[in-house]
Scaffold this active site. Structure first.
Site, mmCIF file in Angstrom:
data_model
loop_
_atom_site.group_PDB
_atom_site.id
_atom_site.type_symbol
_atom_site.label_atom_id
_atom_site.label_comp_id
_atom_site.label_asym_id
_atom_site.label_seq_id
_atom_site.Cartn_x
_atom_site.Cartn_y
_atom_site.Cartn_z
ATOM 1 N N SER A 140 0.939 -1.251 0.011
ATOM 2 C CA SER A 140 0.021 0.065 0.070
ATOM 3 C C SER A 140 0.739 1.196 0.167
ATOM 4 C CB SER A 140 -0.813 -0.147 1.311
ATOM 5 O OG SER A 140 -1.509 1.297 1.392
ATOM 6 N N TYR A 153 -2.138 -1.234 10.314
ATOM 7 C CA TYR A 153 -2.149 -1.410 9.021
ATOM 8 C C TYR A 153 -0.907 -0.908 8.536
ATOM 9 C CZ TYR A 153 -3.855 -1.022 4.237
ATOM 10 O OH TYR A 153 -4.110 -1.320 2.915
HETATM 11 P P1 NAD Z 1 -11.407 -6.301 -0.216
HETATM 12 O O1 NAD Z 1 -12.009 -6.205 1.218
HETATM 13 O O2 NAD Z 1 -12.213 -6.053 -1.350
HETATM 14 O O3 NAD Z 1 -10.857 -7.963 -0.227
HETATM 15 C C1 NAD Z 1 -10.217 -8.402 0.647
HETATM 16 C C2 NAD Z 1 -10.264 -10.058 0.328
HETATM 17 O O4 NAD Z 1 -9.344 -10.414 1.628
HETATM 18 C C3 NAD Z 1 -11.564 -10.537 0.465
HETATM 19 O O5 NAD Z 1 -11.441 -11.498 -0.686
HETATM 20 C C4 NAD Z 1 -11.508 -11.171 1.802
HETATM 21 O O6 NAD Z 1 -12.530 -12.327 1.926
HETATM 22 C C5 NAD Z 1 -10.154 -11.647 2.090
HETATM 23 N N1 NAD Z 1 -10.043 -11.607 3.367
HETATM 24 C C6 NAD Z 1 -10.099 -10.886 4.260
HETATM 25 N N2 NAD Z 1 -9.760 -11.510 5.434
HETATM 26 C C7 NAD Z 1 -9.471 -12.884 5.363
HETATM 27 C C8 NAD Z 1 -8.736 -13.901 6.079
HETATM 28 N N3 NAD Z 1 -8.620 -13.699 7.479
HETATM 29 N N4 NAD Z 1 -8.212 -15.062 5.225
HETATM 30 C C9 NAD Z 1 -8.476 -14.914 3.778
HETATM 31 N N5 NAD Z 1 -8.885 -13.811 3.279
HETATM 32 C C10 NAD Z 1 -9.463 -12.890 3.806
HETATM 33 O O7 NAD Z 1 -10.103 -5.613 -0.085
HETATM 34 P P2 NAD Z 1 -9.231 -4.872 -1.266
HETATM 35 O O8 NAD Z 1 -9.576 -3.464 -1.220
HETATM 36 O O9 NAD Z 1 -9.301 -5.528 -2.423
HETATM 37 O O10 NAD Z 1 -7.848 -5.041 -0.740
HETATM 38 C C11 NAD Z 1 -6.822 -6.111 -1.048
HETATM 39 C C12 NAD Z 1 -5.519 -5.764 -0.586
HETATM 40 O O11 NAD Z 1 -5.226 -4.612 -1.308
HETATM 41 C C13 NAD Z 1 -5.341 -5.672 0.645
HETATM 42 O O12 NAD Z 1 -4.033 -6.130 1.154
HETATM 43 C C14 NAD Z 1 -5.343 -4.133 1.081
HETATM 44 O O13 NAD Z 1 -4.637 -3.509 2.199
HETATM 45 C C15 NAD Z 1 -4.634 -3.514 -0.112
HETATM 46 N N6 NAD Z 1 -4.810 -2.250 -0.453
HETATM 47 C C16 NAD Z 1 -5.982 -1.833 -0.849
HETATM 48 C C17 NAD Z 1 -6.276 -0.331 -0.965
HETATM 49 C C18 NAD Z 1 -7.812 0.189 -1.519
HETATM 50 O O14 NAD Z 1 -7.865 1.566 -1.435
HETATM 51 N N7 NAD Z 1 -8.991 -0.774 -1.633
HETATM 52 C C19 NAD Z 1 -5.164 0.365 -0.852
HETATM 53 C C20 NAD Z 1 -4.036 0.012 -1.046
HETATM 54 C C21 NAD Z 1 -3.759 -1.369 -0.431
#
Ligand code: NAD
Length: 258
Positions: A140, A153
């Site tokens: 991130s 985080y």
């Molecule tokens: P999201 O909530 O849409 O998806 C998260 C996924 O992780 C889902 O499939 C969920 O079921 C799974 N998950 C959650 N807890 C879990 C567990 N204990 N075991 C197995 N699976 C689990 O989130 P996203 O926004 O797509 O984020 C994905 C990654 O990208 C994360 O690491 C997040 O930190 C990173 N990220 C997101 C953003 C953003 O703005 N959305 C920005 C930077 C980084």
């Protein structure tokens, strides 16, 4: 030979988009993440319809090392190992440090950091044997800079940057690359849902929530799309990216340039 990609947290958002982009290359896909039986069936069918080799979903909870071991062992038993590992599962919790619940700290460190140690440790032997492997960690902008109230985080995301560099050095001569992607604000279903809620609670318009709250620190004033992150993951997993290792690529609309 058909490649096998394991993508943690791929039932939603960025992980799902990455699974879809690898599916289009004909790779075998191991999905992981939570959802109802119907949701998981839908996601699995959708990914399979894009031209993937075989697609399976493993329900491992990323807080549980034994379940992570089973996820990785399943990929090995079914497909002979993991060629492309995308550590994407991640969760967030926002609270000031003195009130930050210990169980949320432990949960975030487990999912956002330690799970990648477990998956990487399990994936490396088969990658070394094949002399080829790709590990992409979804970090991130918070792997590079901080924001208040996100201690766990930000700590976990900074940690994954260190893990990325260390493992990259260890496997540099084995045809294996290890990199992180550092997205800024990505428009995932989770974020989309927050827009009307925040507009209501703050008494401002949805446009104001987007520009003055969410994208305040993102100079382009545009969300990153899940497809853009997936396209970068696909590139980092390609042969063209063989000399990119032990580093990160930012996709943050200029956030960390400030
Ligand atoms: P999201 O909530 O849409 O998806 C998260 C996924 O992780 C889902 O499939 C969920 O079921 C799974 N998950 C959650 N807890 C879990 C567990 N204990 N075991 C197995 N699976 C689990 O989130 P996203 O926004 O797509 O984020 C994905 C990654 O990208 C994360 O690491 C997040 O930190 C990173 N990220 C997101 C953003 C953003 O703005 N959305 C920005 C930077 C980084």
């Amino acid at each position: 030979m058909t490649k096998t990609a394991v993508i943690t947290g791929s039932t939603s958002g960025i992980g799902l988009a990455i699974a879809k982009s690898f599916a289009k290359t004909g790779a075998n896909i191991v999905l992981n993440g939570f959802g109802t039986a119907d949701e998981i069936r839908m996601v699995t069918d959708e990914v399979a319809s894009l031209g993937a080799g075989a697609v399976l979903h493993h329900p491992a909870d990323m807080t549980k090392p034994a379940e992570i071991a089973d996820l990785m062992a399943t990929a090995t038993a079914r497909f002979g190992g993991t060629d492309i590992l995308v550590n994407n599962a991640g969760v967030q919790f926002v609270e000031k440090i003195e009130d930050f619940p210990v169980e949320q700290w432990d949960r975030i460190i487990a999912i956002n950091l330690s799970s990648s140690f477990h998956t990487i440790q399990a994936a490396i032997p088969a990658m070394k044997e094949k002399g080829w492997g790709r590990i992409v960690n979804i970090a991130s902008a918070h792997g590079l800079v901080a924001s208040p109230f996100k201690s766990a985080y930000v700590a976990a995301k900074h940690g994954i940057m260190g893990l990325t560099k260390t493992v990259a050095l260890e496997v540099a001569e084995n045809g294996i690359t290890v990199n992180s992607i550092c997205p800024g604000y990505v428009l995932t279903p989770l974020v989309e849902k927050q827009i009307p809620d925040q507009a209501r609670t703050r008494g401002i318009t949805e446009e104001q929530v987007i520009n003055e709250v969410m994208l305040k620190g993102q100079p382009t004033k545009k969300f990153i799309t899940v497809e853009q992150v997936a396209s970068l993951a696909l590139y980092l997993a390609s042969d063209d990216a063989a000399q990119i290792t032990g580093t990160h690529v930012s996709m943050d609309g200029g956030w960390t340039a400030q």
